[in-house]
Motif scaffolding. Sequence first.
Motif, PDB file in Angstrom:
ATOM      1  N   MET A 189       0.363  -0.976   0.471  1.00 50.32           N
ATOM      2  CA  MET A 189      -0.533  -0.323   0.040  1.00 50.32           C
ATOM      3  C   MET A 189       1.103   1.403  -0.247  1.00 50.32           C
ATOM      4  SD  MET A 189      -2.858  -1.316   2.496  1.00 50.32           S
ATOM      5  CE  MET A 189      -4.406   0.756   2.132  1.00 50.32           C
ATOM      6  N   ALA A 190       0.004   2.635  -0.423  1.00 56.01           N
ATOM      7  CA  ALA A 190       0.447   3.616  -0.101  1.00 56.01           C
ATOM      8  C   ALA A 190       0.191   5.075   0.012  1.00 56.01           C
ATOM      9  CB  ALA A 190       1.726   3.859  -1.747  1.00 56.01           C
ATOM     10  N   ARG A 191       0.029   6.194   0.961  1.00 58.54           N
ATOM     11  CA  ARG A 191      -0.044   6.489   0.238  1.00 58.54           C
ATOM     12  C   ARG A 191       0.697   8.657  -0.492  1.00 58.54           C
ATOM     13  NH1 ARG A 191      -1.044   9.315   5.999  1.00 58.54           N
ATOM     14  NH2 ARG A 191      -2.459   7.642   5.888  1.00 58.54           N
ATOM     15  N   PHE A 192      -0.265   8.747  -1.135  1.00 60.05           N
ATOM     16  CA  PHE A 192       0.440  10.121  -1.918  1.00 60.05           C
ATOM     17  C   PHE A 192       0.488  11.330  -0.754  1.00 60.05           C
ATOM     18  CE2 PHE A 192       0.117   7.581  -6.406  1.00 60.05           C
ATOM     19  CZ  PHE A 192       0.757   6.455  -5.854  1.00 60.05           C
ATOM     20  N   GLU A 193       1.812  11.830  -1.361  1.00 63.89           N
ATOM     21  CA  GLU A 193       1.567  13.359  -0.213  1.00 63.89           C
ATOM     22  C   GLU A 193       1.992  13.881  -0.871  1.00 63.89           C
ATOM     23  OE1 GLU A 193       1.683  10.940   4.009  1.00 63.89           O
ATOM     24  OE2 GLU A 193       3.471  12.031   3.685  1.00 63.89           O
ATOM     25  N   LEU A 194       2.390  15.373  -0.857  1.00 63.82           N
ATOM     26  CA  LEU A 194       2.367  16.567  -0.791  1.00 63.82           C
ATOM     27  C   LEU A 194       3.137  16.917   0.477  1.00 63.82           C
ATOM     28  CD1 LEU A 194       0.256  17.838  -3.658  1.00 63.82           C
ATOM     29  CD2 LEU A 194       1.978  17.359  -4.121  1.00 63.82           C
ATOM     30  N   HIS A 195       4.171  17.914   0.554  1.00 63.78           N
ATOM     31  CA  HIS A 195       5.080  18.256   1.229  1.00 63.78           C
ATOM     32  C   HIS A 195       5.802  19.791   1.200  1.00 63.78           C
ATOM     33  CE1 HIS A 195       5.778  14.683   3.698  1.00 63.78           C
ATOM     34  NE2 HIS A 195       4.479  14.275   3.216  1.00 63.78           N
ATOM     35  N   ASN A 196       6.385  20.192   2.286  1.00 62.19           N
ATOM     36  CA  ASN A 196       6.555  21.404   1.944  1.00 62.19           C
ATOM     37  C   ASN A 196       8.163  21.573   1.998  1.00 62.19           C
ATOM     38  OD1 ASN A 196       7.498  23.765   2.570  1.00 62.19           O
ATOM     39  ND2 ASN A 196       6.582  24.658   2.327  1.00 62.19           N
ATOM     40  N   ALA A 223      -2.442  13.729  -0.928  1.00 59.72           N
ATOM     41  CA  ALA A 223      -3.316  13.789  -2.538  1.00 59.72           C
ATOM     42  C   ALA A 223      -4.027  12.865  -3.012  1.00 59.72           C
ATOM     43  CB  ALA A 223      -2.150  13.857  -2.941  1.00 59.72           C
ATOM     44  N   LEU A 224      -3.539  11.207  -2.477  1.00 55.02           N
ATOM     45  CA  LEU A 224      -4.163   9.703  -2.650  1.00 55.02           C
ATOM     46  C   LEU A 224      -4.078   9.091  -1.578  1.00 55.02           C
ATOM     47  CD1 LEU A 224      -6.210   8.796  -4.252  1.00 55.02           C
ATOM     48  CD2 LEU A 224      -4.199   7.980  -5.610  1.00 55.02           C
ATOM     49  N   ASP A 225      -5.285   8.770  -0.556  1.00 52.34           N
ATOM     50  CA  ASP A 225      -4.668   7.856   0.556  1.00 52.34           C
ATOM     51  C   ASP A 225      -5.623   6.842  -0.135  1.00 52.34           C
ATOM     52  OD1 ASP A 225      -4.039   7.216   3.120  1.00 52.34           O
ATOM     53  OD2 ASP A 225      -5.816   8.009   4.521  1.00 52.34           O
ATOM     54  N   ASN A 226      -4.351   5.891   0.633  1.00 49.41           N
ATOM     55  CA  ASN A 226      -4.928   4.057   1.209  1.00 49.41           C
ATOM     56  C   ASN A 226      -5.189   3.460  -1.137  1.00 49.41           C
ATOM     57  OD1 ASN A 226      -5.790   3.779   3.501  1.00 49.41           O
ATOM     58  ND2 ASN A 226      -7.419   4.473   3.331  1.00 49.41           N
ATOM     59  N   ILE A 282      -9.291  -4.546   9.347  1.00 44.98           N
ATOM     60  CA  ILE A 282      -7.594  -4.702   8.296  1.00 44.98           C
ATOM     61  C   ILE A 282      -7.511  -3.794   9.476  1.00 44.98           C
ATOM     62  CG2 ILE A 282      -8.050  -5.280   6.234  1.00 44.98           C
ATOM     63  CD1 ILE A 282      -8.133  -2.583   5.405  1.00 44.98           C
ATOM     64  N   SER A 283      -5.648  -3.232  10.076  1.00 44.26           N
ATOM     65  CA  SER A 283      -5.385  -2.094   9.958  1.00 44.26           C
ATOM     66  C   SER A 283      -4.492  -1.971   9.268  1.00 44.26           C
ATOM     67  CB  SER A 283      -5.085  -2.709  11.383  1.00 44.26           C
ATOM     68  OG  SER A 283      -4.027  -1.824  11.780  1.00 44.26           O
ATOM     69  N   ARG A 314       4.315   7.540   0.476  1.00 40.66           N
ATOM     70  CA  ARG A 314       4.080   7.371   1.697  1.00 40.66           C
ATOM     71  C   ARG A 314       3.744   5.050   1.749  1.00 40.66           C
ATOM     72  NH1 ARG A 314       4.263  10.181   6.526  1.00 40.66           N
ATOM     73  NH2 ARG A 314       4.821   9.049   8.650  1.00 40.66           N
ATOM     74  N   LYS A 315       5.319   4.433   1.467  1.00 36.61           N
ATOM     75  CA  LYS A 315       4.999   3.657   2.307  1.00 36.61           C
ATOM     76  C   LYS A 315       4.047   3.264   3.010  1.00 36.61           C
ATOM     77  CE  LYS A 315       9.408   2.728  -0.436  1.00 36.61           C
ATOM     78  NZ  LYS A 315      10.522   2.194  -0.340  1.00 36.61           N
ATOM     79  N   GLY A 316       3.078   1.780   3.084  1.00 36.84           N
ATOM     80  CA  GLY A 316       2.521   1.350   3.948  1.00 36.84           C
ATOM     81  C   GLY A 316       2.382   0.019   3.876  1.00 36.84           C
ATOM     82  N   TYR A 317       1.573  -0.825   4.659  1.00 33.07           N
ATOM     83  CA  TYR A 317       1.094  -1.736   4.734  1.00 33.07           C
ATOM     84  C   TYR A 317      -0.336  -2.135   5.620  1.00 33.07           C
ATOM     85  CZ  TYR A 317       2.343  -2.582   9.545  1.00 33.07           C
ATOM     86  OH  TYR A 317       2.519  -2.281  10.776  1.00 33.07           O
ATOM     87  N   ALA A 318      -0.959  -3.187   4.847  1.00 32.26           N
ATOM     88  CA  ALA A 318      -2.652  -3.594   5.665  1.00 32.26           C
ATOM     89  C   ALA A 318      -2.441  -4.927   6.354  1.00 32.26           C
ATOM     90  CB  ALA A 318      -3.757  -3.888   4.433  1.00 32.26           C
TER      91      ALA A 318
END
Length: 125
Positions: free
Chosen positions: A1-8, A18-21, A50-51, A98-102
Amino acid sequence: MARFELHNDAEKELVMTALDNVYMEHPEEEMGLVKKRGEALRGLEERGLISIDFDAPVWVAGDHIVYYKSKIYELLCHTALEASRTVEGCLFNLPVLRKGYAELTPRGRQETRRLLARHRMEQHG
Protein backbone atom coordinates in the motif's frame (compact mmCIF):
# COMPACT_ATOMS: atom_id res chain seq x y z
CA MET A 1 0.00 0.00 0.00
CA ALA A 2 0.97 3.59 -0.37
CA ARG A 3 -0.18 7.11 0.31
CA PHE A 4 0.62 9.90 -2.14
CA GLU A 5 1.45 13.09 -0.26
CA LEU A 6 2.57 16.61 -1.02
CA HIS A 7 5.11 18.17 1.36
CA ASN A 8 6.73 21.55 1.75
CA ASP A 9 10.48 21.25 1.23
CA ALA A 10 11.23 24.08 3.70
CA GLU A 11 8.69 23.29 6.45
CA LYS A 12 8.63 19.55 7.11
CA GLU A 13 5.41 19.65 9.16
CA LEU A 14 3.38 20.90 6.19
CA VAL A 15 1.91 17.76 4.62
CA MET A 16 -1.17 17.21 2.49
CA THR A 17 -2.55 13.81 1.49
CA ALA A 18 -3.21 13.77 -2.25
CA LEU A 19 -4.41 10.15 -2.46
CA ASP A 20 -4.90 7.80 0.47
CA ASN A 21 -5.01 4.02 0.82
CA VAL A 22 -3.53 3.38 -2.62
CA TYR A 23 -3.28 -0.23 -3.70
CA MET A 24 -2.09 -0.87 -7.25
CA GLU A 25 -1.27 -4.02 -9.18
CA HIS A 26 -0.16 -2.33 -12.43
CA PRO A 27 1.36 1.10 -13.12
CA GLU A 28 -1.23 1.80 -15.84
CA GLU A 29 -4.25 1.62 -13.53
CA GLU A 30 -6.71 4.49 -13.79
CA MET A 31 -7.46 6.96 -11.03
CA GLY A 32 -11.10 5.85 -10.71
CA LEU A 33 -10.18 2.23 -9.99
CA VAL A 34 -7.48 3.25 -7.50
CA LYS A 35 -9.89 5.56 -5.67
CA LYS A 36 -12.56 2.82 -5.48
CA ARG A 37 -10.03 0.41 -3.98
CA GLY A 38 -8.97 3.06 -1.49
CA GLU A 39 -12.58 3.60 -0.43
CA ALA A 40 -13.07 -0.16 -0.05
CA LEU A 41 -9.94 -0.42 2.10
CA ARG A 42 -11.08 2.51 4.24
CA GLY A 43 -14.44 0.75 4.69
CA LEU A 44 -12.74 -2.46 5.82
CA GLU A 45 -10.65 -0.46 8.28
CA GLU A 46 -13.70 1.38 9.62
CA ARG A 47 -15.43 -1.97 10.17
CA GLY A 48 -12.43 -3.17 12.15
CA LEU A 49 -11.48 -5.91 9.67
CA ILE A 50 -8.08 -4.53 8.65
CA SER A 51 -5.47 -2.22 10.11
CA ILE A 52 -3.67 0.21 7.81
CA ASP A 53 -0.31 1.65 8.87
CA PHE A 54 1.80 4.30 7.18
CA ASP A 55 3.96 5.07 10.22
CA ALA A 56 5.88 1.80 10.60
CA PRO A 57 8.97 1.52 8.40
CA VAL A 58 8.51 -0.54 5.24
CA TRP A 59 11.87 -1.65 3.87
CA VAL A 60 11.10 -3.79 0.82
CA ALA A 61 11.36 -1.34 -2.08
CA GLY A 62 10.45 -3.95 -4.70
CA ASP A 63 6.93 -4.21 -3.35
CA HIS A 64 6.37 -0.52 -4.03
CA ILE A 65 8.00 -0.17 -7.46
CA VAL A 66 4.57 -0.29 -9.14
CA TYR A 67 3.65 2.94 -7.33
CA TYR A 68 6.81 4.77 -8.38
CA LYS A 69 6.21 3.73 -12.01
CA SER A 70 2.49 4.54 -12.01
CA LYS A 71 0.84 7.17 -14.17
CA ILE A 72 -0.87 8.52 -11.05
CA TYR A 73 2.39 9.12 -9.17
CA GLU A 74 3.87 10.68 -12.30
CA LEU A 75 0.91 13.06 -12.38
CA LEU A 76 1.51 13.97 -8.72
CA CYS A 77 5.17 14.70 -9.45
CA HIS A 78 4.37 16.85 -12.48
CA THR A 79 1.67 18.72 -10.59
CA ALA A 80 4.02 19.52 -7.69
CA LEU A 81 6.77 20.62 -10.07
CA GLU A 82 4.44 22.82 -12.12
CA ALA A 83 2.93 24.39 -8.99
CA SER A 84 6.37 25.15 -7.54
CA ARG A 85 7.32 26.90 -10.81
CA THR A 86 4.15 28.88 -11.40
CA VAL A 87 2.46 29.52 -8.05
CA GLU A 88 4.09 32.21 -5.92
CA GLY A 89 4.58 30.90 -2.37
CA CYS A 90 3.43 27.38 -3.25
CA LEU A 91 3.11 25.47 0.01
CA PHE A 92 3.16 21.91 -1.33
CA ASN A 93 6.05 21.54 -3.75
CA LEU A 94 7.48 18.12 -2.96
CA PRO A 95 5.77 14.85 -3.97
CA VAL A 96 6.25 11.98 -1.51
CA LEU A 97 5.27 8.34 -1.78
CA ARG A 98 4.65 7.10 1.75
CA LYS A 99 4.91 3.33 2.00
CA GLY A 100 2.52 1.40 4.18
CA TYR A 101 0.82 -1.90 4.68
CA ALA A 102 -2.53 -3.39 5.61
CA GLU A 103 -3.12 -6.47 7.69
CA LEU A 104 -6.11 -8.36 8.98
CA THR A 105 -7.17 -7.60 12.53
CA PRO A 106 -8.19 -10.46 14.85
CA ARG A 107 -11.80 -9.69 13.90
CA GLY A 108 -10.81 -9.71 10.22
CA ARG A 109 -9.13 -13.10 10.56
CA GLN A 110 -12.20 -14.49 12.32
CA GLU A 111 -14.52 -13.13 9.63
CA THR A 112 -12.26 -14.51 6.88
CA ARG A 113 -12.30 -17.99 8.45
CA ARG A 114 -16.10 -17.80 8.73
CA LEU A 115 -16.50 -16.79 5.08
CA LEU A 116 -14.10 -19.50 3.88
CA ALA A 117 -15.95 -22.16 5.88
CA ARG A 118 -19.26 -20.97 4.42
CA HIS A 119 -17.80 -21.04 0.92
CA ARG A 120 -16.52 -24.61 1.41
CA MET A 121 -19.93 -25.73 2.66
CA GLU A 122 -21.64 -24.19 -0.37
CA GLN A 123 -19.14 -25.89 -2.72
CA HIS A 124 -19.61 -29.32 -1.17
CA GLY A 125 -23.17 -29.11 0.04
